[in-house]
Design a protein around this motif. Structure first.
Motif, PDB file in Angstrom:
ATOM      1  N   UNK A  70       2.140  -4.975   6.266  1.00 26.94           N
ATOM      2  CA  UNK A  70       3.557  -4.736   5.955  1.00 26.94           C
ATOM      3  C   UNK A  70       3.784  -4.544   4.454  1.00 26.94           C
ATOM      4  N   UNK A  71       3.131  -5.358   3.648  1.00 29.15           N
ATOM      5  CA  UNK A  71       3.234  -5.211   2.184  1.00 29.15           C
ATOM      6  C   UNK A  71       2.627  -3.879   1.757  1.00 29.15           C
ATOM      7  N   UNK A  72       1.480  -3.554   2.323  1.00 28.23           N
ATOM      8  CA  UNK A  72       0.804  -2.286   2.034  1.00 28.23           C
ATOM      9  C   UNK A  72       1.724  -1.103   2.326  1.00 28.23           C
ATOM     10  N   UNK A  73       2.369  -1.118   3.500  1.00 23.16           N
ATOM     11  CA  UNK A  73       3.241  -0.009   3.891  1.00 23.16           C
ATOM     12  C   UNK A  73       4.375   0.189   2.886  1.00 23.16           C
ATOM     13  N   UNK A  75      -8.853   1.315   4.111  1.00 21.93           N
ATOM     14  CA  UNK A  75      -9.463   2.509   3.528  1.00 21.93           C
ATOM     15  C   UNK A  75      -8.475   3.227   2.602  1.00 21.93           C
ATOM     16  N   UNK A  76      -7.226   3.354   3.050  1.00 20.40           N
ATOM     17  CA  UNK A  76      -6.199   4.008   2.233  1.00 20.40           C
ATOM     18  C   UNK A  76      -5.900   3.163   0.992  1.00 20.40           C
ATOM     19  N   UNK A  77      -5.887   1.843   1.146  1.00 16.71           N
ATOM     20  CA  UNK A  77      -5.697   0.957  -0.016  1.00 16.71           C
ATOM     21  C   UNK A  77      -6.744   1.235  -1.086  1.00 16.71           C
ATOM     22  N   UNK A  78      -7.986   1.390  -0.667  1.00 15.00           N
ATOM     23  CA  UNK A  78      -9.063   1.673  -1.616  1.00 15.00           C
ATOM     24  C   UNK A  78      -8.877   3.041  -2.269  1.00 15.00           C
ATOM     25  N   UNK A  79      -8.427   4.043  -1.466  1.00 13.77           N
ATOM     26  CA  UNK A  79      -8.196   5.382  -2.014  1.00 13.77           C
ATOM     27  C   UNK A  79      -7.223   5.331  -3.192  1.00 13.77           C
ATOM     28  N   UNK A  80      -6.199   4.480  -3.058  1.00 13.99           N
ATOM     29  CA  UNK A  80      -5.147   4.404  -4.072  1.00 13.99           C
ATOM     30  C   UNK A  80      -5.303   3.200  -4.993  1.00 13.99           C
ATOM     31  N   UNK A  81      -6.472   2.570  -4.922  1.00 15.83           N
ATOM     32  CA  UNK A  81      -6.791   1.426  -5.786  1.00 15.83           C
ATOM     33  C   UNK A  81      -5.721   0.331  -5.710  1.00 15.83           C
ATOM     34  N   UNK A  82      -5.317   0.021  -4.477  1.00 16.82           N
ATOM     35  CA  UNK A  82      -4.351  -1.036  -4.238  1.00 16.82           C
ATOM     36  C   UNK A  82      -5.113  -2.316  -3.883  1.00 16.82           C
ATOM     37  N   UNK A  83      -4.625  -3.470  -4.293  1.00 19.13           N
ATOM     38  CA  UNK A  83      -5.319  -4.712  -3.954  1.00 19.13           C
ATOM     39  C   UNK A  83      -5.218  -5.013  -2.460  1.00 19.13           C
ATOM     40  N   UNK A  84      -6.128  -5.825  -1.921  1.00 20.17           N
ATOM     41  CA  UNK A  84      -6.015  -6.223  -0.503  1.00 20.17           C
ATOM     42  C   UNK A  84      -4.669  -6.915  -0.261  1.00 20.17           C
TER      43      UNK A  84
END
Length: 189
Positions: A58-61, A45-54
């Motif tokens: 660990x990479x997301x963090x 959900x946070x990835x989508x908020x910031x328009x980050x790819x899936x």
């Protein structure tokens, strides 16, 4: 009954102080642990908020941390957006655990590193605020030692995101100096 909060800027020694409280029989409510769990459960959900790819968690963090602690050329305040999402969820969990321990009549402390950053520089009548402080150079050394992947600039960026500890002192109920040995810290507590 006032809720006891342990706070302090990054590298001040909050974790060490919390271990000492735990050894003394206190239950620990960690805003950092609660935050990590909420982020793990909501990372898509946070990835989508910031328009980050899936991506993996660990990479997301790592990418989220870089995004939040760096300035953005389009003027978007990612740190504020993340806080607006996370803080209400964190507070709900903290309140749940406080109420639980109070019903069980257990002693507890709440670890909240960004207490003043999220609640303002003022006296908080419902909390007994215990501020852990240490000199800046000592804090930088501690952070670099435990986070080998961070550069000095990364550390300084994180430090800049917090209110100077000297400003927090007058709004704290107790101040614990942590520039010395473990035994000196234990004596302070």
């Amino acid at each position: 009954m006032k809720r006891k909060v342990i706070t302090g800027n990054i590298g001040s020694g909050k974790s060490t102080v919390l271990k000492m409280y735990k050894e003394a029989g206190y239950e620990i409510i960690s805003a950092d642990e609660i935050s990590a769990e909420i982020l793990r459960n909501n990372h898509q959900k946070v990835s989508k908020m910031f328009k980050m790819p899936p991506q993996s968690f660990d990479t997301f963090k790592k990418r989220l941390s870089n995004l939040v602690f760096s300035s953005d050329p389009d003027g978007r305040n990612y740190k504020k957006e993340l806080e607006d999402f996370m803080l209400p969820r964190i507070q709900l969990d903290i309140d749940f655990w406080c109420n639980y321990y109070e019903r069980k009549r257990k002693q507890y402390v709440i670890e909240m590193p960004t207490f003043f950053e999220t609640r303002g520089l003022k006296k908080h009548d419902d909390y007994e605020v215990i501020l852990i402080v240490a000199d800046k150079d000592i804090r930088v050394q501690r952070i670099l030692k435990r986070n080998k992947h961070l550069s000095i600039q990364d550390v300084l960026d994180r430090m800049k995101s917090q209110i100077e500890q000297s400003k927090k002192v007058k709004f704290s109920d107790k101040v614990i100096q942590n520039n010395g040995t473990i035994d000196e810290l234990r004596d302070e507590i």
